[in-house]
Scaffold this motif. Structure first.
Motif, PDB file in Angstrom:
ATOM      1  N   MET A   1       0.677  -1.202  -0.100  1.00 53.23           N
ATOM      2  CA  MET A   1       0.085  -0.059  -0.150  1.00 53.23           C
ATOM      3  C   MET A   1       0.902   1.126   0.190  1.00 53.23           C
ATOM      4  N   LEU A   2       0.573   2.249  -0.619  1.00 52.46           N
ATOM      5  CA  LEU A   2       1.075   3.395  -0.927  1.00 52.46           C
ATOM      6  C   LEU A   2       0.337   4.618  -0.578  1.00 52.46           C
ATOM      7  N   LEU A   3       0.786   5.370   0.248  1.00 55.10           N
ATOM      8  CA  LEU A   3      -0.160   6.507   0.789  1.00 55.10           C
ATOM      9  C   LEU A   3       0.404   7.911  -0.157  1.00 55.10           C
ATOM     10  N   ASP A   4      -0.697   8.486  -0.842  1.00 57.72           N
ATOM     11  CA  ASP A   4      -0.444   9.542  -1.263  1.00 57.72           C
ATOM     12  C   ASP A   4       0.881   9.578  -2.512  1.00 57.72           C
ATOM     13  N   ASP A   5       0.943   8.394  -2.973  1.00 57.10           N
ATOM     14  CA  ASP A   5       2.222   8.047  -3.957  1.00 57.10           C
ATOM     15  C   ASP A   5       3.199   8.227  -3.485  1.00 57.10           C
ATOM     16  N   ARG A   6       3.574   8.431  -2.141  1.00 59.25           N
ATOM     17  CA  ARG A   6       4.720   8.918  -1.615  1.00 59.25           C
ATOM     18  C   ARG A   6       5.219   7.845  -0.485  1.00 59.25           C
ATOM     19  N   TYR A   7       4.352   7.410   0.355  1.00 59.76           N
ATOM     20  CA  TYR A   7       4.821   6.758   1.531  1.00 59.76           C
ATOM     21  C   TYR A   7       4.532   5.485   1.396  1.00 59.76           C
ATOM     22  N   PRO A   8       5.331   4.078   1.381  1.00 61.67           N
ATOM     23  CA  PRO A   8       4.899   2.935   1.581  1.00 61.67           C
ATOM     24  C   PRO A   8       4.631   2.478   2.867  1.00 61.67           C
ATOM     25  N   VAL A   9       3.625   1.927   3.192  1.00 61.74           N
ATOM     26  CA  VAL A   9       3.103   1.493   4.356  1.00 61.74           C
ATOM     27  C   VAL A   9       3.782   0.134   4.679  1.00 61.74           C
ATOM     28  N   LEU A  10       4.201   0.216   5.998  1.00 64.76           N
ATOM     29  CA  LEU A  10       4.801  -1.090   6.640  1.00 64.76           C
ATOM     30  C   LEU A  10       3.837  -1.784   7.538  1.00 64.76           C
ATOM     31  N   GLU A  11       2.928  -0.871   8.382  1.00 56.01           N
ATOM     32  CA  GLU A  11       2.280  -1.674   9.300  1.00 56.01           C
ATOM     33  C   GLU A  11       1.248  -0.453   9.993  1.00 56.01           C
ATOM     34  N   THR A  12      -0.052  -1.039   9.874  1.00 57.62           N
ATOM     35  CA  THR A  12      -1.040  -0.310  10.452  1.00 57.62           C
ATOM     36  C   THR A  12      -1.160  -0.316  11.961  1.00 57.62           C
ATOM     37  N   LEU A  13      -0.725   0.675  12.740  1.00 59.18           N
ATOM     38  CA  LEU A  13      -0.559   0.437  14.348  1.00 59.18           C
ATOM     39  C   LEU A  13      -1.912   0.784  15.086  1.00 59.18           C
ATOM     40  N   ARG A  14      -2.908   1.660  14.514  1.00 61.24           N
ATOM     41  CA  ARG A  14      -3.985   1.971  15.314  1.00 61.24           C
ATOM     42  C   ARG A  14      -5.123   2.810  14.408  1.00 61.24           C
ATOM     43  N   GLU A  15      -6.413   2.461  14.752  1.00 62.95           N
ATOM     44  CA  GLU A  15      -7.271   3.186  14.080  1.00 62.95           C
ATOM     45  C   GLU A  15      -8.482   3.516  15.100  1.00 62.95           C
ATOM     46  N   GLU A  16      -8.763   4.794  15.099  1.00 66.90           N
ATOM     47  CA  GLU A  16      -9.785   5.440  16.178  1.00 66.90           C
ATOM     48  C   GLU A  16     -10.450   6.656  15.684  1.00 66.90           C
ATOM     49  N   ALA A  17     -11.617   6.701  15.858  1.00 71.19           N
ATOM     50  CA  ALA A  17     -12.283   8.044  15.698  1.00 71.19           C
ATOM     51  C   ALA A  17     -12.002   8.654  14.210  1.00 71.19           C
ATOM     52  N   GLY A  18     -11.938   7.619  13.202  1.00 64.75           N
ATOM     53  CA  GLY A  18     -11.556   8.193  12.025  1.00 64.75           C
ATOM     54  C   GLY A  18     -10.313   8.798  11.794  1.00 64.75           C
ATOM     55  N   VAL A  19      -9.301   8.245  12.507  1.00 65.90           N
ATOM     56  CA  VAL A  19      -7.859   8.683  12.240  1.00 65.90           C
ATOM     57  C   VAL A  19      -7.210   7.396  12.352  1.00 65.90           C
ATOM     58  N   THR A  20      -6.369   7.279  11.454  1.00 67.67           N
ATOM     59  CA  THR A  20      -5.538   5.970  11.478  1.00 67.67           C
ATOM     60  C   THR A  20      -4.060   6.137  11.515  1.00 67.67           C
ATOM     61  N   LEU A  21      -3.290   5.531  12.228  1.00 66.59           N
ATOM     62  CA  LEU A  21      -1.659   5.683  12.322  1.00 66.59           C
ATOM     63  C   LEU A  21      -1.199   4.526  11.421  1.00 66.59           C
ATOM     64  N   PHE A  22      -0.228   5.167  10.671  1.00 67.74           N
ATOM     65  CA  PHE A  22       0.284   3.997   9.851  1.00 67.74           C
ATOM     66  C   PHE A  22       1.902   4.176  10.202  1.00 67.74           C
TER      67      PHE A  22
END
Length: 441
Positions: free
Chosen positions: A1-22
């Motif tokens: 997965m590539l965020l905004d064509d710039r940041y390769p995602v290594l791991e999804t750490l947390r998701e809460e209240a519409g906010v996700t930490l990658f």
């Protein structure tokens, strides 16, 4: 997965209240799903907190507020146990963030979390620990009864708050005034280059309105986008100066260059056309002095002389005079000002403006004719590059800028209409705030 064509995602750490930490390569990304006004307010408040830390030099971050790409990227840094600095806590407090939202590095703040981080272990009183261990049910019952009574009271007696006057306040001042009112805040962007950035331009409802707790106050925050410098090439010196004055710019300096163009014609500007400028910015003009004018003569000092003395000196130097009579307390016939300045190299036959003091009737130059109005028809289909980007289409004429469309873009989206213009006109198409195309109808 590539965020905004710039940041390769290594791991999804947390998701809460519409906010996700990658966790991405090189750092962390807090990604906001902005779908409702509440989501938008949460993101703008978080972005304001990050910017406060950046202004203090305590944090490095990359912020994106593009449609569908609302996130903040923090560079990965080794964490330390040092306490947050006092200036950071003071800057974050009005926005609802504290020390439990900060992760510290040795040289500053590593990142700001939208949620409280894992709390430190603190000492608790023995009596309280004993009570929690022996009678947790009693505490929960007491708490439930208290919350129930408070809920009943608020249901039958909902509090009301007067809306303060927020126009002209900074974003921080507005947040402080609404912090303890129980009112919700919704923020949208506006643009007024004459006012400071992030100042409240408008509010709804107006000041003094009484609202119940939980109602929304909508603010328009100024983003102070700069105005582009128009193309002045080919205009006469007087017309170029008038155009700059209408846009709030000023003439900083002038230079003459031999060219085939008539004397006083604008050859170029510094900065070049299309450069974004703030109100009051200076513009340098390169003007034509004609072709084959031969050697130049320095313009003598004429201010303080009589009209007859000034005309005699100009005639002797082979220069032409244009006299403007103005009412003044100086003796009649005295030269009050001259243009160009003394010492300016002048070609033979060059023109000089004189302002001469008079009393009684004043002779003023005739007003320039108003530009002729005409109607333009526009039919435009957005290009593929406009898909997913913020589109802004404007029309420039003698009266200034007119926004024809501003909103999300999509390939093939049709824009059409008929518009009344004065004088020279240009269409400009911006994608995400950058000039994509400019054309003359």
């Amino acid at each position: 997965m590539l965020l905004d064509d710039r940041y390769p995602v290594l791991e999804t750490l947390r998701e809460e209240a519409g906010v996700t930490l990658f966790r991405v390569e090189g750092g962390w990304v807090y990604f906001f799903a902005v779908k409702t006004p509440e989501d938008k307010e949460r993101f703008y408040r978080y972005r304001a907190a990050v910017r406060r830390l950046q202004e203090l030099g305590l944090l490095e971050a990359q912020i994106s507020a593009k449609p569908g790409r609302h996130y903040v990227f923090f560079t990965e840094k080794p964490l330390s146990g040092k306490p947050p600095p006092k200036e950071a806590l003071a800057a974050l407090a009005p926005l609802g963030f504290g020390g439990d939202h900060l992760a510290m590095a040795e040289e500053g703040v590593a990142y700001l979390s939208p949620w409280p981080l894992k709390g430190r272990k603190g000492a608790t009183g023995r009596g309280r620990g004993f009570l929690l261990g022996v009678a947790p049910g009693l505490l929960l019952l007491a708490l439930g009864l208290w919350l129930f009574s408070q809920g009943l009271y608020r249901y039958f007696n909902p509090p009301e708050y007067p809306v303060p006057d927020l126009v002209g306040k900074t974003a921080r001042e507005a947040f402080l005034l609404l912090k303890d009112t129980g009112l919700r805040l919704e923020v949208s962007e506006g643009n007024d280059p004459t006012k400071p950035k992030e100042v409240v331009l408008a509010q709804e409802p107006p000041p003094g309105t009484r609202l119940r707790e939980g109602r929304t106050v909508r603010l328009t925050l100024n983003q102070a986008r700069l105005n582009p410098l128009p193309n002045l090439q080919g205009l006469r010196e007087e017309a170029a100066e008038a155009r700059l004055g209408e846009l709030g710019f000023r003439v900083e300096a002038k230079a003459l260059l031999e060219s085939p163009e008539p004397l006083g014609t604008v050859l170029a500007t510094d900065p070049p056309p299309g450069t974004p400028l703030a109100p009051g910015a200076g513009v340098r003009l390169l003007l034509s002095r004609g072709q084959g004018v031969g050697s130049t003569v320095p313009l003598p000092q004429l201010t303080g002389l009589t009209r007859e003395e000034a005309l005699f000196l100009l005639n002797a130097a082979g220069l032409q005079a244009q006299v403007e009579e103005v009412p003044a307390g100086a003796p009649p016939g005295m030269v009050l000002a001259q243009e160009p300045a003394p010492g300016t190299p002048m070609p033979p036959g060059g023109g000089v403006r004189l302002r001469v003091a008079v009393r009684g009737e004043v002779l003023l130059p005739p007003a320039p004719p108003k530009p002729r109005e005409r109607t333009l028809n526009l039919t435009l289909s957005l290009p593929p590059e406009a898909t997913g980007r913020q589109v802004r289409l404007v029309l420039w004429d003698e009266r200034g800028e007119q926004v024809l469309y501003e909103g999300p873009g999509q390939e093939g989206l049709g824009l059409e209409g008929a518009y009344t213009i004065q004088g020279e006109a240009r269409f400009r198409l911006y994608l995400d705030g950058f000039l994509y195309q400019e054309w003359t109808p």
